[in-house]
Design a protein around this motif. Sequence first.
Motif, PDB file in Angstrom:
ATOM      1  N   TYR A  92     -11.269   4.115  -1.978  1.00 36.77           N
ATOM      2  CA  TYR A  92      -9.857   3.738  -2.084  1.00 36.77           C
ATOM      3  C   TYR A  92      -9.002   4.985  -1.919  1.00 36.77           C
ATOM      4  CZ  TYR A  92      -5.791   1.124  -3.743  1.00 36.77           C
ATOM      5  OH  TYR A  92      -4.582   0.488  -3.835  1.00 36.77           O
ATOM      6  N   ARG A  93      -7.942   4.850  -1.174  1.00 35.08           N
ATOM      7  CA  ARG A  93      -7.042   5.998  -1.025  1.00 35.08           C
ATOM      8  C   ARG A  93      -5.887   5.867  -2.006  1.00 35.08           C
ATOM      9  NH1 ARG A  93      -7.344   6.655   5.114  1.00 35.08           N
ATOM     10  NH2 ARG A  93      -6.084   4.774   5.081  1.00 35.08           N
ATOM     11  N   PHE A  94      -5.875   6.739  -2.952  1.00 36.63           N
ATOM     12  CA  PHE A  94      -4.788   6.701  -3.936  1.00 36.63           C
ATOM     13  C   PHE A  94      -3.611   7.515  -3.402  1.00 36.63           C
ATOM     14  CE2 PHE A  94      -8.630   5.845  -6.292  1.00 36.63           C
ATOM     15  CZ  PHE A  94      -8.254   4.811  -7.129  1.00 36.63           C
ATOM     16  N   PRO A 116     -14.277   3.238  -6.331  1.00 40.38           N
ATOM     17  CA  PRO A 116     -12.971   3.911  -6.266  1.00 40.38           C
ATOM     18  C   PRO A 116     -12.924   5.016  -5.216  1.00 40.38           C
ATOM     19  CG  PRO A 116     -14.086   4.419  -8.341  1.00 40.38           C
ATOM     20  CD  PRO A 116     -14.884   3.341  -7.669  1.00 40.38           C
ATOM     21  N   ALA A 155       0.821  -1.215   0.000  1.00 40.08           N
ATOM     22  CA  ALA A 155       0.000   0.000   0.000  1.00 40.08           C
ATOM     23  C   ALA A 155       0.853   1.263   0.000  1.00 40.08           C
ATOM     24  CB  ALA A 155      -0.919   0.007   1.222  1.00 40.08           C
ATOM     25  N   SER A 213      -4.372   2.198  -0.733  1.00 39.20           N
ATOM     26  CA  SER A 213      -5.102   1.113  -0.070  1.00 39.20           C
ATOM     27  C   SER A 213      -6.574   1.472   0.117  1.00 39.20           C
ATOM     28  CB  SER A 213      -4.487   0.857   1.305  1.00 39.20           C
ATOM     29  OG  SER A 213      -4.534   2.057   2.043  1.00 39.20           O
ATOM     30  N   ILE A 214      -7.328   0.440   0.428  1.00 39.69           N
ATOM     31  CA  ILE A 214      -8.744   0.640   0.731  1.00 39.69           C
ATOM     32  C   ILE A 214      -8.879   1.500   1.982  1.00 39.69           C
ATOM     33  CG2 ILE A 214     -10.844  -0.535   1.517  1.00 39.69           C
ATOM     34  CD1 ILE A 214     -10.429  -1.454  -1.168  1.00 39.69           C
ATOM     35  N   ASP A 215      -9.828   2.407   1.928  1.00 39.04           N
ATOM     36  CA  ASP A 215     -10.114   3.208   3.117  1.00 39.04           C
ATOM     37  C   ASP A 215     -11.335   2.596   3.795  1.00 39.04           C
ATOM     38  OD1 ASP A 215     -10.729   5.029   5.004  1.00 39.04           O
ATOM     39  OD2 ASP A 215     -10.729   6.770   3.658  1.00 39.04           O
ATOM     40  N   GLU A 223     -16.230  -2.255  -1.710  1.00 43.51           N
ATOM     41  CA  GLU A 223     -14.781  -2.093  -1.762  1.00 43.51           C
ATOM     42  C   GLU A 223     -14.295  -1.718  -3.138  1.00 43.51           C
ATOM     43  OE1 GLU A 223     -12.119  -5.113  -0.379  1.00 43.51           O
ATOM     44  OE2 GLU A 223     -13.305  -5.437   1.420  1.00 43.51           O
ATOM     45  N   SER A 224     -15.131  -1.999  -4.121  1.00 41.27           N
ATOM     46  CA  SER A 224     -14.650  -1.690  -5.461  1.00 41.27           C
ATOM     47  C   SER A 224     -15.112  -0.318  -5.940  1.00 41.27           C
ATOM     48  CB  SER A 224     -15.061  -2.793  -6.439  1.00 41.27           C
ATOM     49  OG  SER A 224     -16.433  -3.061  -6.278  1.00 41.27           O
ATOM     50  N   GLY A 233      -5.506  -2.062  -5.738  1.00 39.93           N
ATOM     51  CA  GLY A 233      -6.733  -2.666  -5.238  1.00 39.93           C
ATOM     52  C   GLY A 233      -7.380  -3.562  -6.282  1.00 39.93           C
ATOM     53  N   ARG A 234      -8.690  -3.418  -6.406  1.00 43.93           N
ATOM     54  CA  ARG A 234      -9.405  -4.304  -7.328  1.00 43.93           C
ATOM     55  C   ARG A 234      -9.668  -3.638  -8.663  1.00 43.93           C
ATOM     56  NH1 ARG A 234     -14.004  -6.930  -3.563  1.00 43.93           N
ATOM     57  NH2 ARG A 234     -12.560  -7.846  -2.064  1.00 43.93           N
TER      58      ARG A 234
END
Length: 631
Positions: A237-239, A234, A214, A219-221, A231-232, A279-280
């Motif tokens: 998700y923390r870019f 975007p 990560a 990572s996933i937030d 979870e998918s 992620g995914r």
Amino acid sequence: MSILKKIERYREEEERLRWEGTFEEYLELIKEKPYVTQTAHSRVYNMINDAGVEEKDGKKTFSFFKEQIYGLEESIEQLVEEYFHSAAKRLDVRKRILLLMGPVSGGKSTLVTMLKRGLEQYSRTDRGAVYAIKGCPMHEDPLHLIPQHLRADFQEEYGIKIEGHLSPLNMMRLQEDYGGRIEDVQVERIFFSEDKRTGIGTFSPSDPKSQDIADLTGSIDFSTIAEYGSESDPRAYRFDGELNKANRGMMEFQEMLKCDEKFLWHLLSLTQEGNFKAGRFALISADELIVAHTNESEYKTFISNKKNEALHSRIIVMKIPYNLKVSEEERIYKKMIDDSDLAHVHIAPHALKVAAIFTILTRLKETTKSGVDLIKKLRLYDGESVEGFNSQDLVELKNEHTDEGMGGIDPRYVINRISSAIIRKQLTSINALDVLRSIKEGLDQHASISKEERERYMDFISTARKEYDTIAKKEVQKAFVYSYDESAKTLMDNYLDNVEAYCNKNKLRDPLTGEEMTPDEKLMRSIEEQIGISENAKKAFREEILIRISAYARKGKKFDYNSHERLREAIQKKLFADLKDIVKITTSVKTPDESQLKKVNEVIARLIDEHGYNSTSANELLRYVGSLLNR
Ligand SMILES: Nc1ncnc2c1ncn2[C@@H]1O[C@H](COP(=O)(O)OP(=O)(O)O)[C@@H](O)[C@H]1O
Ligand SMILES: [Mg+2]
């Protein structure tokens, strides 16, 4: 200007540079300034070029690196031309990780830091401006908004090629926030800043077990999954990995080969395809320069491992060897000392040079070229002229070993030895001998040096010491010959008066008392002997000089110190021989007489005023040269 004023100026400048508008307005802007759409690699290349390029004898020097990197012109030219230039042209090397390989403390990190700081500055200039989709954590390229099927048309109209596809996050934002209207998407100018994590990132390996991917790819937030439902999504998700943050600019990958393989795989998929996996999501496009560095032994271990084979082709290796020029090495030391807390200590002239001679000797490889020993090679490398050798020889010497400069003593070692000598002895002044001594003591404690190597290095210390002896003697001679011309002229006039009287069988008259004197044989001989004129040859020599003088007189020319080459040489040698006595006296006589003392004080004053010594180092120099002459 006060610091507060400067801060205010800077803020105003940022305000002035700020730009925000719709994608539609951005398209107008790039019609005028198509260069703002350039790739990250191209921006780096242009940054280096815009700083200025000097070309001499077919070799390029890039001003961009000049202030902080010394003596690596050839490696830098190769780096700029073979990597950055090709990468800027969108050639395939761009898709590889740039791996700087070189010995410890050879300037790799310095080089990378310069690129980072340079890009921060450059993004504030017109030529280096960067624009991004507003609010995107990866500062995505706005042109990614143009759908794939329209890109050929776009290229035709704008002459700009688009690479990469819109990221899942911006795809979603386009729908949610702009109702799919691309032209309305907000675009802003961004300014690279490592502190703000915009366009510049650094990744350094930590413990391989605890290191989290990560850190690179985000990572996933978990706190927002509930909000977005999946979870998918975007938005959940923390870019914020280094790869995300460095998008559009560059990421430094420190000590890359110390990293776990799975990290490398991630990184390598990015560099190969210009994408990476987070992620995914489908692959995310990235446009960034990735620079890694490593040392040679790590690299060798890496490539000798069969498992890594696939990775080789994704890396482009550039060697960054040690500098091999004495004068540049001296500059490196000066810079490092100025940056340290040793800056207040007086470093005697030539101390750093002598240390550099030692250091460079440890880095050079023996040549098979006849008549060239290491010290000659060292001189040729430093651009000095050595009798009997020309620039072609230099090229041959340089081409003889491909791995020269990949080993030897590093600059940090020398600086550490200098500072250890200063601290241990509480010196406020340090000279060449102190430095060599400390380097020598350090070698005894150095665990990683083999016995053979230590012996070789000891030899180099004595070579450097011999070089210093020559330098020191010359230095004192220069300082001794106060208004050299004047002393030489007085001595010559005196000699000529005597010669004239001798040849004409006259007497001389003492200018003070008016008393008659016979010519001073002792004085004349003391000069003539300097150039090997024997008792039998003295008469001929003196007559020759008189003839020369009258020939000059007939032509209305003045006979002076430069009119007779051998006489000049004799006078010069006599002056230096006198000096030798005086310096000898200063050391051997416990209580010098008044005139000796006066002379010594004059010389010391001159060393201080004109040659950069302080009173300690000047006295030390004089004593040392005295001991050399007394041997
Ligand atoms: N060729 C060089 N020019 C200028 N400084 C150098 C050079 N080589 C080494 N240095 C100096 O030596 C120190 C160590 O360099 P660094 O960049 O950290 O080396 P590396 O990352 O290769 O181990 C720094 O203070 C750097 O400025
Ligand atoms: Mg480093």
